[in-house]
Motif scaffolding. Structure first.
Motif, mmCIF file in Angstrom:
data_model
loop_
_atom_site.group_PDB
_atom_site.id
_atom_site.type_symbol
_atom_site.label_atom_id
_atom_site.label_comp_id
_atom_site.label_asym_id
_atom_site.label_seq_id
_atom_site.Cartn_x
_atom_site.Cartn_y
_atom_site.Cartn_z
ATOM 1 N N ARG A 1 2.267 22.437 -13.418
ATOM 2 C CA ARG A 1 1.783 21.162 -13.033
ATOM 3 C C ARG A 1 2.135 20.724 -11.678
ATOM 4 N N ARG A 2 3.396 21.224 -11.037
ATOM 5 C CA ARG A 2 3.822 20.792 -9.793
ATOM 6 C C ARG A 2 2.841 21.548 -8.630
ATOM 7 N N LEU A 3 1.941 22.731 -9.299
ATOM 8 C CA LEU A 3 1.104 23.206 -8.197
ATOM 9 C C LEU A 3 -0.033 22.380 -7.763
ATOM 10 N N ASP B 1 1.098 14.846 -2.811
ATOM 11 C CA ASP B 1 2.307 14.209 -2.345
ATOM 12 C C ASP B 1 2.657 14.462 -0.819
ATOM 13 N N VAL B 2 2.436 15.831 -0.728
ATOM 14 C CA VAL B 2 2.913 16.088 0.613
ATOM 15 C C VAL B 2 1.787 15.914 1.641
ATOM 16 N N ALA B 3 0.700 16.002 1.398
ATOM 17 C CA ALA B 3 -0.339 15.651 2.301
ATOM 18 C C ALA B 3 -0.268 14.300 2.893
ATOM 19 N N PHE B 4 0.142 13.386 2.056
ATOM 20 C CA PHE B 4 0.297 11.968 2.282
ATOM 21 C C PHE B 4 1.580 11.917 3.151
ATOM 22 N N GLY B 5 2.532 12.444 2.722
ATOM 23 C CA GLY B 5 3.798 12.472 3.446
ATOM 24 C C GLY B 5 3.751 12.864 4.893
ATOM 25 N N LEU B 6 3.430 14.091 5.102
ATOM 26 C CA LEU B 6 3.077 14.853 6.267
ATOM 27 C C LEU B 6 2.383 13.776 7.046
ATOM 28 N N ALA C 1 0.964 -1.249 -0.119
ATOM 29 C CA ALA C 1 0.058 -0.179 0.053
ATOM 30 C C ALA C 1 0.979 1.197 -0.206
ATOM 31 N N LEU C 2 1.916 1.201 0.822
ATOM 32 C CA LEU C 2 2.724 2.505 0.748
ATOM 33 C C LEU C 2 3.427 2.544 -0.566
ATOM 34 N N ARG C 3 3.958 1.664 -1.230
ATOM 35 C CA ARG C 3 4.613 1.538 -2.518
ATOM 36 C C ARG C 3 3.719 2.012 -3.344
ATOM 37 N N ARG C 4 2.423 1.708 -3.195
ATOM 38 C CA ARG C 4 1.394 2.031 -4.334
ATOM 39 C C ARG C 4 1.397 3.588 -4.159
ATOM 40 N N ALA C 5 1.122 3.991 -3.142
ATOM 41 C CA ALA C 5 0.922 5.442 -2.887
ATOM 42 C C ALA C 5 1.973 6.224 -3.248
ATOM 43 N N TRP C 6 3.111 5.971 -3.059
ATOM 44 C CA TRP C 6 4.250 6.533 -3.420
ATOM 45 C C TRP C 6 4.745 6.556 -5.116
ATOM 46 N N ARG C 7 4.089 5.471 -5.690
ATOM 47 C CA ARG C 7 4.575 5.299 -7.148
ATOM 48 C C ARG C 7 4.117 6.615 -8.089
ATOM 49 N N SER C 8 3.125 7.062 -7.892
ATOM 50 C CA SER C 8 2.767 8.405 -8.517
ATOM 51 C C SER C 8 3.660 9.496 -8.565
ATOM 52 N N ARG C 9 4.716 9.543 -7.517
ATOM 53 C CA ARG C 9 5.645 10.517 -7.630
ATOM 54 C C ARG C 9 6.724 10.076 -8.901
ATOM 55 N N ILE C 10 6.957 8.907 -9.177
ATOM 56 C CA ILE C 10 7.732 8.489 -10.313
ATOM 57 C C ILE C 10 7.083 8.783 -11.554
ATOM 58 N N VAL D 1 10.717 9.689 4.391
ATOM 59 C CA VAL D 1 9.564 10.454 3.995
ATOM 60 C C VAL D 1 10.035 11.860 4.704
ATOM 61 N N ALA D 2 10.259 12.091 5.721
ATOM 62 C CA ALA D 2 10.406 13.456 6.163
ATOM 63 C C ALA D 2 11.218 14.224 5.340
ATOM 64 N N SER D 3 12.281 13.625 4.783
ATOM 65 C CA SER D 3 13.355 14.687 3.899
ATOM 66 C C SER D 3 12.417 14.952 2.613
ATOM 67 N N SER D 4 11.124 14.350 2.258
ATOM 68 C CA SER D 4 10.326 14.956 1.174
ATOM 69 C C SER D 4 9.709 15.970 1.281
ATOM 70 N N LEU D 5 9.668 16.486 2.723
ATOM 71 C CA LEU D 5 8.407 17.222 3.282
ATOM 72 C C LEU D 5 8.834 18.744 2.655
ATOM 73 N N THR D 6 10.098 18.913 2.221
ATOM 74 C CA THR D 6 10.314 20.364 1.670
ATOM 75 C C THR D 6 9.165 20.582 0.691
ATOM 76 N N GLU D 7 8.518 19.639 0.125
ATOM 77 C CA GLU D 7 7.274 19.957 -0.843
ATOM 78 C C GLU D 7 6.391 20.735 0.047
ATOM 79 N N LEU D 8 6.200 20.830 1.220
ATOM 80 C CA LEU D 8 5.388 21.705 2.047
ATOM 81 C C LEU D 8 5.506 23.006 1.499
ATOM 82 N N PHE D 9 6.541 23.477 1.477
ATOM 83 C CA PHE D 9 7.029 24.834 1.052
ATOM 84 C C PHE D 9 7.008 25.399 -0.438
#
Lengths: 248, 248
Positions: A175-177, A183-188, A69-78, A138-146
């Motif tokens: 697109r990134r907007l 992504d970050v809602a999930f990661g946070l 389930a976690l891999r599936r949630a993450w896959r969209s980033r790739i 996962v925490a290191s990805s949270l710069t997406e918050l900003f």
């Protein structure tokens, strides 16, 4: 002492307020129209290296996740970066920006001329995600918050000040907007759920600080190499080279 | 085409002539007495991180070597830095330099305040030696070919221009004048013996270039952070802090 969920989230957001690269002077220059065409090109070339790294980082993460389930949630980033049948992907959109600023896209994609300091910083990010705990990864990805704030600011600034800027050349940021908040809602949520001791909260906060260092170091290297008094290190892209002929 | 042994050695030496960090403007400043006390301190703090990395790099190398004879030949590098019953070692000698320039040696040894770009570059070196072929790992150590000249130049320049400089505070560099040639004679012969195809020669040359990038990027980061217009990144050492009380 373990912080409450709310206090811990506030701590993470404070790291962004204090250390995110929206505060770097190179971004001021870029967004206010004070970059020369070659400074914009240097940014496009070096930031491409970061873009190229991100799906490798995400694959490194998924290679360590045992939960489907976690891999599936993450896959969209790739998929967001590498593309799908329906979506050309962020890397292709970044190369469109390279076209728009007059760079030879094959040169940009070759990653020659990238500053060594950019490589070292981005490669450190991949290794961090490969070597540290999943929580830290996962925490290191949270710069997406900003990120949405800086992307909106960038779109506005580039459109106002540079001829190359239009909906097509800036499609990466538009697109990134919409992609980043998902992504970050999930990661946070994942980090807040899993950082349930002080030790884990400290590790997650340090991971986010590490990631702000990765981003800041890239702009420092760019500023040092291409803003007066410019000192381009051996092997770095030379302004004026690898340009395409621009139609009249 | 595979180069002759002589032509290939000349190619390696040319990489040093073109890219070694003796050509970086920060070294000019340092050796000609134009560094402020705080700029010297920033150099001591950041270069300590490199020193601290070297024995880890050598252990990473030895962890991959199956031949006892090669491990035995390599082992003295770790002893040179970490010390033995008779030899305090290069890391301790570097901390003596930290004392001499008025820094709190515990702070230096803690590696807090090291510039993120310094960490990324040095960590990239450890990872390179851990991940690449043994030939590339040995070739990356060959910057030692170019070190004795810069060390001799540095000893002379520091003694001429700075009050802190004396035989005791500069013992790290004096000692390296005898250690480095022994190591590099072994490493150079090993690379010349093993790089017996064009592909291997190209890989070895690229490894040596990589290493010159590791060294250059550290000085770029130092210059960018501490030489006007100085931009110290978040978390970097603040001039004037972590000093020891100097006896009158």
């Amino acid at each position: 002492m373990t912080q409450t969920r709310e206090a811990f989230e506030a701590r993470l957001r404070r790291i962004g307020a204090e250390r995110y690269h929206d505060k770097h002077p190179f971004h001021d220059m870029l967004h206010s129209g004070r970059c020369t065409p070659d400074q914009v090109r240097a940014w496009v070339i070096n930031r491409y290296y970061y873009q190229h790294t991100i799906p490798m980082k995400d694959a490194a993460f998924m290679s360590r996740v045992e939960e489907p389930a976690l891999r599936r949630a993450w896959r969209s980033r790739i998929e967001d970066h590498d593309g799908t049948a329906e979506n050309e992907g962020g890397i292709e959109r970044w190369l469109r920006l390279a076209d728009a600023v007059g760079l030879d896209r094959d040169y940009v994609a070759s990653r020659q001329g990238v500053l060594p300091a950019t490589r070292f910083a981005c490669d450190a990010y991949v290794r961090f995600v490969r070597d540290k705990t999943l929580l830290e990864a996962v925490a290191s990805s949270l710069t997406e918050l900003f990120a949405p704030a800086i992307h909106a600011n960038r779109i506005e600034g580039l459109l106002a000040h540079y001829d190359f800027a239009d909906d097509r050349s800036l499609s990466y940021f538009k697109r990134r907007l919409s992609e980043a908040p998902k992504d970050v809602a999930f990661g946070l949520k994942w980090v807040l759920d899993h950082a349930d001791t002080q030790e884990k909260q400290d590790a997650a906060a340090a991971a986010l600080e590490f990631k702000t260092d990765v981003l800041w170091a890239q702009l420092d290297a760019l500023h040092s190499a291409y803003v007066a008094p410019a000192r381009i290190p051996p092997g770095g892209w030379q302004p004026g080279t690898h340009l395409i002929r621009v139609a009249a």
